[in-house]
Scaffold this motif. Sequence first.
Motif, short mmCIF file in Angstrom:
data_model
loop_
_atom_site.label_atom_id
_atom_site.label_comp_id
_atom_site.label_asym_id
_atom_site.label_seq_id
_atom_site.Cartn_x
_atom_site.Cartn_y
_atom_site.Cartn_z
N THR A 1 -6.62 -1.22 -4.29
CA THR A 1 -7.98 -1.55 -3.87
C THR A 1 -8.17 -3.06 -3.82
OG1 THR A 1 -8.76 0.49 -4.90
CG2 THR A 1 -10.43 -1.16 -4.37
N GLU A 2 -7.79 -3.75 -4.88
CA GLU A 2 -7.93 -5.21 -4.91
C GLU A 2 -7.09 -5.87 -3.82
OE1 GLU A 2 -7.20 -3.39 -7.69
OE2 GLU A 2 -9.20 -3.45 -8.55
N LEU A 3 -5.90 -5.32 -3.58
CA LEU A 3 -5.03 -5.84 -2.54
C LEU A 3 -5.67 -5.69 -1.16
CD1 LEU A 3 -1.97 -6.81 -1.99
CD2 LEU A 3 -1.72 -4.46 -1.17
N THR A 4 -6.26 -4.53 -0.90
CA THR A 4 -6.89 -4.30 0.40
C THR A 4 -8.12 -5.19 0.57
OG1 THR A 4 -6.13 -2.01 0.27
CG2 THR A 4 -7.78 -2.52 1.95
N LEU A 5 -8.89 -5.37 -0.48
CA LEU A 5 -10.05 -6.28 -0.41
C LEU A 5 -9.60 -7.71 -0.14
CD1 LEU A 5 -12.21 -4.84 -3.33
CD2 LEU A 5 -12.57 -4.53 -0.88
N ARG A 6 -8.50 -8.10 -0.76
CA ARG A 6 -7.94 -9.44 -0.50
C ARG A 6 -7.48 -9.57 0.95
NH1 ARG A 6 -2.61 -11.12 -3.50
NH2 ARG A 6 -1.71 -11.92 -1.59
N ALA A 7 -6.88 -8.51 1.48
CA ALA A 7 -6.42 -8.52 2.88
C ALA A 7 -7.60 -8.63 3.84
CB ALA A 7 -5.61 -7.26 3.18
N ASN B 1 -7.54 -8.86 12.87
CA ASN B 1 -7.41 -9.37 11.51
C ASN B 1 -6.58 -8.39 10.68
OD1 ASN B 1 -8.91 -11.72 11.81
ND2 ASN B 1 -10.84 -10.64 11.47
N ILE B 2 -5.99 -8.91 9.63
CA ILE B 2 -5.13 -8.09 8.77
C ILE B 2 -5.91 -6.94 8.16
CG2 ILE B 2 -3.68 -8.13 6.70
CD1 ILE B 2 -3.19 -11.17 7.41
N GLY B 3 -7.11 -7.21 7.68
CA GLY B 3 -7.94 -6.16 7.08
C GLY B 3 -8.29 -5.08 8.08
N GLU B 4 -8.58 -5.48 9.31
CA GLU B 4 -8.90 -4.51 10.36
C GLU B 4 -7.69 -3.61 10.64
OE1 GLU B 4 -10.58 -4.63 14.97
OE2 GLU B 4 -10.21 -6.49 13.90
N TYR B 5 -6.51 -4.22 10.68
CA TYR B 5 -5.28 -3.44 10.89
C TYR B 5 -5.09 -2.42 9.76
CZ TYR B 5 -0.32 -2.31 10.74
OH TYR B 5 0.88 -1.63 10.65
N GLU C 1 -16.80 -3.56 2.16
CA GLU C 1 -16.35 -4.95 2.33
C GLU C 1 -15.89 -5.20 3.76
OE1 GLU C 1 -15.53 -8.87 1.50
OE2 GLU C 1 -16.57 -7.44 0.21
N TYR C 2 -15.23 -4.23 4.34
CA TYR C 2 -14.76 -4.34 5.72
C TYR C 2 -15.94 -4.50 6.68
CZ TYR C 2 -12.85 -2.70 10.18
OH TYR C 2 -12.51 -2.57 11.50
N LEU D 1 0.83 -1.21 0.00
CA LEU D 1 0.00 0.00 0.00
C LEU D 1 0.86 1.26 0.00
CD1 LEU D 1 -2.86 -0.94 2.49
CD2 LEU D 1 -3.06 -0.57 0.03
N ARG D 2 2.00 1.20 0.65
CA ARG D 2 2.87 2.37 0.75
C ARG D 2 3.75 2.58 -0.49
NH1 ARG D 2 2.41 4.69 5.55
NH2 ARG D 2 1.68 3.46 7.31
N LYS D 3 3.83 1.59 -1.36
CA LYS D 3 4.60 1.73 -2.61
C LYS D 3 3.78 2.56 -3.59
CE LYS D 3 8.03 -1.56 -2.16
NZ LYS D 3 9.33 -1.00 -1.93
#
Length: 195
Positions: A122-128, A148-152, A186-187, A113-115
């Motif tokens: 967006t897809e990466l965050t939804l996957r997380a 959870n990773i997504g919550e973090y 999604e979250y 996300l920081r790169k």
Amino acid sequence: MNRIRRNNKKQNRYSILFPILTIVGIGIIIAFVTNYEPNWSYNWNGIRAEIKDSIQVAELRGITSGVGGMGISTKNEVERRRWIMKNATESELLKLTEYPNGIVKGIAYEGLLRKKEFSNKTELTLRAIRDTTYQIDYQSGCLGWNINIGEYLVQNVLLIDDEIPPPERLPNFGLSEIDKEKILAEYKKRLKREY
């Protein structure tokens, strides 16, 4: 008729040895199975040694807000995490999202996300958010908990959870408002399923 009983002594020795070896063998198998860690069989191909070494230390430390118990600084853990995110390539971070540990996965997702040049945020965050197999050991001050990773990512990295007051200045990860709404929807959907 005298029978020679020489073979019986050898058979007796082996008949005692077999049950002992069986018990020892079963004990070794049970010890291995009960102590097995999935990261033992992780394929490190494509990840440089310095990244691997830092990951293995970070895996033991957890993720921290920067302040530990009794106000003690956890600056070293934060700096190690930042170093990994800065120095690991996109391909290394993508590979680390498959690592069997929530802390390492969290670092990898956050690093991507920081790169700035990474485009599928967006897809990466939804996957997380959907990645709930492993949790992150998170510490802030004297408190530590599993999340959870997504919550973090939503609450501590992207800072877009509308249940938590936003800071004065939100970090810019290149996500549009539509992307943020999609991630937040999604979250929240995932949170409802968990509770």
